[in-house]
Design an enzyme around this catalytic site. Structure first.
Site, PDB file in Angstrom:
ATOM      1  N   ASN A  15       0.717  -0.984   0.135  1.00 41.78           N
ATOM      2  CA  ASN A  15      -0.165   0.007  -0.015  1.00 41.78           C
ATOM      3  C   ASN A  15       0.844   1.363  -0.022  1.00 41.78           C
ATOM      4  O   ASN A  15       1.639   1.464   0.833  1.00 41.78           O
ATOM      5  CB  ASN A  15      -0.922  -0.161   1.223  1.00 41.78           C
ATOM      6  CG  ASN A  15      -1.769   1.246   1.209  1.00 41.78           C
ATOM      7  OD1 ASN A  15      -1.277   2.371   1.111  1.00 41.78           O
ATOM      8  ND2 ASN A  15      -2.981   1.033   1.695  1.00 41.78           N
ATOM      9  N   ASP A  17      -0.166   4.336   0.045  1.00 42.78           N
ATOM     10  CA  ASP A  17      -0.723   5.681   0.347  1.00 42.78           C
ATOM     11  C   ASP A  17       0.090   6.785   0.849  1.00 42.78           C
ATOM     12  O   ASP A  17      -0.066   7.881   0.600  1.00 42.78           O
ATOM     13  CB  ASP A  17      -1.998   5.253   1.528  1.00 42.78           C
ATOM     14  CG  ASP A  17      -3.125   4.432   0.867  1.00 42.78           C
ATOM     15  OD1 ASP A  17      -3.204   4.574  -0.607  1.00 42.78           O
ATOM     16  OD2 ASP A  17      -3.928   4.252   1.607  1.00 42.78           O
ATOM     17  N   HIS A  18       0.968   6.308   1.571  1.00 41.71           N
ATOM     18  CA  HIS A  18       1.629   7.269   2.589  1.00 41.71           C
ATOM     19  C   HIS A  18       2.822   7.750   1.830  1.00 41.71           C
ATOM     20  O   HIS A  18       3.463   8.669   2.324  1.00 41.71           O
ATOM     21  CB  HIS A  18       2.157   6.530   3.956  1.00 41.71           C
ATOM     22  CG  HIS A  18       0.898   6.597   4.772  1.00 41.71           C
ATOM     23  ND1 HIS A  18      -0.107   7.308   4.888  1.00 41.71           N
ATOM     24  CD2 HIS A  18       0.601   5.547   5.739  1.00 41.71           C
ATOM     25  CE1 HIS A  18      -1.119   6.770   5.546  1.00 41.71           C
ATOM     26  NE2 HIS A  18      -0.601   5.837   6.231  1.00 41.71           N
ATOM     27  N   ARG A  26       3.339  18.945   1.335  1.00 47.25           N
ATOM     28  CA  ARG A  26       3.841  20.012   0.741  1.00 47.25           C
ATOM     29  C   ARG A  26       3.361  20.512  -0.599  1.00 47.25           C
ATOM     30  O   ARG A  26       3.629  21.460  -1.022  1.00 47.25           O
ATOM     31  CB  ARG A  26       5.495  19.701   0.470  1.00 47.25           C
ATOM     32  CG  ARG A  26       6.110  19.750   1.743  1.00 47.25           C
ATOM     33  CD  ARG A  26       6.196  20.807   2.497  1.00 47.25           C
ATOM     34  NE  ARG A  26       7.059  21.910   2.024  1.00 47.25           N
ATOM     35  CZ  ARG A  26       8.412  22.219   2.191  1.00 47.25           C
ATOM     36  NH1 ARG A  26       8.825  21.271   3.025  1.00 47.25           N
ATOM     37  NH2 ARG A  26       8.905  23.163   1.592  1.00 47.25           N
ATOM     38  N   HIS A  51      -5.837   3.522  -1.487  1.00 46.33           N
ATOM     39  CA  HIS A  51      -6.995   3.766  -0.957  1.00 46.33           C
ATOM     40  C   HIS A  51      -7.444   5.442  -1.351  1.00 46.33           C
ATOM     41  O   HIS A  51      -6.818   6.209  -1.048  1.00 46.33           O
ATOM     42  CB  HIS A  51      -7.005   3.788   0.579  1.00 46.33           C
ATOM     43  CG  HIS A  51      -8.588   4.045   1.384  1.00 46.33           C
ATOM     44  ND1 HIS A  51      -8.487   3.990   2.695  1.00 46.33           N
ATOM     45  CD2 HIS A  51      -9.617   4.338   0.743  1.00 46.33           C
ATOM     46  CE1 HIS A  51      -9.887   4.384   2.957  1.00 46.33           C
ATOM     47  NE2 HIS A  51     -10.571   4.488   1.871  1.00 46.33           N
ATOM     48  N   ARG A  53      -9.632   8.060  -0.756  1.00 45.20           N
ATOM     49  CA  ARG A  53     -10.443   8.581   0.256  1.00 45.20           C
ATOM     50  C   ARG A  53     -11.282   9.550  -0.414  1.00 45.20           C
ATOM     51  O   ARG A  53     -10.890  10.322  -1.139  1.00 45.20           O
ATOM     52  CB  ARG A  53      -9.740   8.972   1.321  1.00 45.20           C
ATOM     53  CG  ARG A  53      -8.865   7.753   2.154  1.00 45.20           C
ATOM     54  CD  ARG A  53      -8.258   8.500   3.466  1.00 45.20           C
ATOM     55  NE  ARG A  53      -9.267   8.272   4.455  1.00 45.20           N
ATOM     56  CZ  ARG A  53      -9.384   7.352   5.431  1.00 45.20           C
ATOM     57  NH1 ARG A  53      -8.555   6.369   5.477  1.00 45.20           N
ATOM     58  NH2 ARG A  53     -10.489   7.639   6.455  1.00 45.20           N
ATOM     59  N   ARG A  57      -7.138  12.960   0.864  1.00 50.15           N
ATOM     60  CA  ARG A  57      -6.159  13.391   1.412  1.00 50.15           C
ATOM     61  C   ARG A  57      -4.648  12.803   1.142  1.00 50.15           C
ATOM     62  O   ARG A  57      -3.823  13.541   1.577  1.00 50.15           O
ATOM     63  CB  ARG A  57      -6.316  13.098   3.144  1.00 50.15           C
ATOM     64  CG  ARG A  57      -6.053  11.441   3.365  1.00 50.15           C
ATOM     65  CD  ARG A  57      -6.274  11.376   4.938  1.00 50.15           C
ATOM     66  NE  ARG A  57      -7.705  11.504   5.553  1.00 50.15           N
ATOM     67  CZ  ARG A  57      -8.134  10.969   6.575  1.00 50.15           C
ATOM     68  NH1 ARG A  57      -7.118  10.204   7.235  1.00 50.15           N
ATOM     69  NH2 ARG A  57      -9.135  10.998   6.966  1.00 50.15           N
ATOM     70  N   HIS A  58      -4.697  11.933   0.653  1.00 46.84           N
ATOM     71  CA  HIS A  58      -3.462  11.230   0.049  1.00 46.84           C
ATOM     72  C   HIS A  58      -3.463  10.961  -1.422  1.00 46.84           C
ATOM     73  O   HIS A  58      -3.045  11.814  -2.354  1.00 46.84           O
ATOM     74  CB  HIS A  58      -2.745  10.257   1.023  1.00 46.84           C
ATOM     75  CG  HIS A  58      -3.520   8.981   1.469  1.00 46.84           C
ATOM     76  ND1 HIS A  58      -4.418   8.349   0.727  1.00 46.84           N
ATOM     77  CD2 HIS A  58      -3.915   8.525   2.547  1.00 46.84           C
ATOM     78  CE1 HIS A  58      -5.112   7.447   1.538  1.00 46.84           C
ATOM     79  NE2 HIS A  58      -4.640   7.629   2.606  1.00 46.84           N
ATOM     80  N   GLU A  78      -8.897   0.327  -2.763  1.00 45.99           N
ATOM     81  CA  GLU A  78      -9.683   0.364  -1.575  1.00 45.99           C
ATOM     82  C   GLU A  78     -10.550   1.802  -1.788  1.00 45.99           C
ATOM     83  O   GLU A  78     -10.081   2.638  -2.099  1.00 45.99           O
ATOM     84  CB  GLU A  78      -8.737   0.635  -0.334  1.00 45.99           C
ATOM     85  CG  GLU A  78      -7.784  -0.578   0.042  1.00 45.99           C
ATOM     86  CD  GLU A  78      -7.058  -0.305   1.307  1.00 45.99           C
ATOM     87  OE1 GLU A  78      -7.286   0.749   1.869  1.00 45.99           O
ATOM     88  OE2 GLU A  78      -6.398  -1.265   1.656  1.00 45.99           O
ATOM     89  N   THR A 109      -8.273   3.623   8.636  1.00 44.13           N
ATOM     90  CA  THR A 109      -9.275   2.795   8.562  1.00 44.13           C
ATOM     91  C   THR A 109      -9.787   2.004  10.056  1.00 44.13           C
ATOM     92  O   THR A 109      -8.706   1.307  10.213  1.00 44.13           O
ATOM     93  CB  THR A 109      -9.429   1.546   7.453  1.00 44.13           C
ATOM     94  OG1 THR A 109      -9.166   2.393   6.221  1.00 44.13           O
ATOM     95  CG2 THR A 109     -10.737   1.096   7.248  1.00 44.13           C
ATOM     96  N   GLU A 159     -10.991  -9.523   3.263  1.00 40.53           N
ATOM     97  CA  GLU A 159      -9.673  -9.040   3.779  1.00 40.53           C
ATOM     98  C   GLU A 159      -9.833  -8.706   5.194  1.00 40.53           C
ATOM     99  O   GLU A 159     -10.917  -8.025   5.550  1.00 40.53           O
ATOM    100  CB  GLU A 159      -9.192  -7.601   3.237  1.00 40.53           C
ATOM    101  CG  GLU A 159      -8.005  -7.287   4.043  1.00 40.53           C
ATOM    102  CD  GLU A 159      -7.190  -6.149   2.938  1.00 40.53           C
ATOM    103  OE1 GLU A 159      -7.219  -6.204   1.922  1.00 40.53           O
ATOM    104  OE2 GLU A 159      -6.557  -5.375   3.836  1.00 40.53           O
ATOM    105  N   HIS A 198      -3.584  -4.728   8.031  1.00 40.34           N
ATOM    106  CA  HIS A 198      -3.572  -3.546   8.815  1.00 40.34           C
ATOM    107  C   HIS A 198      -2.877  -3.497  10.347  1.00 40.34           C
ATOM    108  O   HIS A 198      -3.038  -4.687  10.988  1.00 40.34           O
ATOM    109  CB  HIS A 198      -5.090  -2.866   9.459  1.00 40.34           C
ATOM    110  CG  HIS A 198      -5.424  -1.545   9.500  1.00 40.34           C
ATOM    111  ND1 HIS A 198      -4.822  -1.030  10.840  1.00 40.34           N
ATOM    112  CD2 HIS A 198      -5.875  -0.440   9.043  1.00 40.34           C
ATOM    113  CE1 HIS A 198      -5.054   0.192  10.672  1.00 40.34           C
ATOM    114  NE2 HIS A 198      -5.702   0.466   9.653  1.00 40.34           N
TER     115      HIS A 198
HETATM  116  N1  PXP Z   1      -5.812  -3.021   4.195  1.00 42.52           N
HETATM  117  C1  PXP Z   1      -6.848  -2.101   4.572  1.00 42.52           C
HETATM  118  C2  PXP Z   1      -8.298  -2.533   4.126  1.00 42.52           C
HETATM  119  C3  PXP Z   1      -6.524  -0.849   5.017  1.00 42.52           C
HETATM  120  O1  PXP Z   1      -7.635   0.090   5.108  1.00 42.52           O
HETATM  121  C4  PXP Z   1      -5.265  -0.445   5.188  1.00 42.52           C
HETATM  122  C5  PXP Z   1      -4.899   0.892   5.593  1.00 42.52           C
HETATM  123  O2  PXP Z   1      -4.793   1.657   4.626  1.00 42.52           O
HETATM  124  C6  PXP Z   1      -4.359  -1.700   5.172  1.00 42.52           C
HETATM  125  C7  PXP Z   1      -4.487  -3.014   4.626  1.00 42.52           C
HETATM  126  C8  PXP Z   1      -2.902  -1.520   5.498  1.00 42.52           C
HETATM  127  O3  PXP Z   1      -2.591  -1.158   6.725  1.00 42.52           O
HETATM  128  P1  PXP Z   1      -1.082  -0.699   7.204  1.00 42.52           P
HETATM  129  O4  PXP Z   1      -1.011   0.971   6.712  1.00 42.52           O
HETATM  130  O5  PXP Z   1      -1.380  -0.251   8.721  1.00 42.52           O
HETATM  131  O6  PXP Z   1      -0.200  -1.444   6.847  1.00 42.52           O
END
Ligand code: PXP
Length: 250
Positions: A15, A17-18, A26, A51, A53, A57-58, A78, A109, A159, A198
């Site tokens: 993932n 996202d971050h 920025r 994801h 959202r 936000r990301h 997601e 989440t 999941e 997660h």
């Molecule tokens: N699975 C789902 C459905 C999520 O919402 C997330 C968080 O975005 C993750 C997996 C990944 O979680 P983490 O970022 O804590 O590894």
């Protein structure tokens, strides 16, 4: 070595996202989650998860479209169970959609989707995605009722939310792991594919990877955080090794 685990592979979805969170902080064009995804795939990720959202936000829509156009990228989108997101998914056509609950104020989440009790709204939305050839996963707490409801609304995958187990210790952790195992087994008996995610890290991923039903783990925060020190390729390889060690019974 446990004979059940020999030769078994648990897929790793990364993932990103971050990576987008850092970019959005920025308002720059870097770091680019699509470039991070390319490097993660090169390092052995089996797929990429993002994801999109409601508050954007990301990850942004253009990120998802560029990931869709990236060669060799199995994409897991997601999204919340809204008509707007379903229309977007039907346009972009990722391989997988994972429907998650979404609250604007949450940091991430927080809990699983309430499938039981919401069958009449979820079933038509799941049906539209499945009819378009998208594999649909529902992000649920490890609870038999939610697993059964997921099957009933037509999802092909669940999941399982591992967050509570990651945060627990001692007897509570043992009981959370039992719940995850029972939910995974119940899902397989009902013909569902079992993924999980997660809060997973190289330090805690072992028992989840080793669950006999496990197909794929979706992991973001710990990999992107580790990438700050060692680069995303090495962070993905470290996670791959941690999963494979668990499967080898080490
Ligand atoms: N699975 C789902 C459905 C999520 O919402 C997330 C968080 O975005 C993750 C997996 C990944 O979680 P983490 O970022 O804590 O590894």
């Amino acid at each position: 070595m446990n004979a059940d685990r020999v030769g078994r592979r648990v897929l790793l979805g990364v993932n990103v996202d971050h990576v987008a969170t850092l970019r959005q902080a920025r308002g720059t064009s870097f770091p680019d989650p699509v470039e991070a995804a390319r490097l993660a795939l090169e390092a052995g990720a089996d797929g990429i998860t993002v994801h999109l959202r409601e508050d954007r936000r990301h990850v942004q829509e253009h990120d998802v479209r560029r990931l869709r156009a990236t060669a060799g990228c199995k994409l897991n989108l997601e999204m919340a169970a809204t008509d707007e997101m379903a229309a977007f998914a039907l346009d972009v056509r990722p391989e997988d959609v994972c429907i998650v609950p979404e609250r604007r104020a949450e940091l991430t989440t927080e809990g699983g989707l309430a499938v039981a009790g919401n069958e009449s709204t979820l079933a038509p939305l799941v049906g539209r995605l499945v009819d378009a050839g998208i594999r649909v996963s529902l992000f649920v707490d490890p609870d038999r009722g939610q697993v059964e409801a997921s099957r009933a609304v037509g999802a092909q995958v669940v999941e399982l939310h591992t967050g509570r187990w990651c945060d627990a210790s001692g007897d509570a952790a043992a009981s959370e792991l039992r719940a995850l195992r029972e939910a995974a087994d119940a899902a397989v008996r009902r013909g569902l594919v079992v993924n999980a995610g997660h809060g997973l890290t190289t330090g805690n991923v072992g028992p989840i990877a080793a669950l006999p039903a496990m197909n794929e783990l979706n992991i973001g925060h710990s990999i992107v955080a580790r990438a700050v020190y060692v680069g995303i390729g090495e962070a993905v390889r470290e996670m791959r090794r941690a999963i494979d060690r668990a499967l080898a019974g080490e």
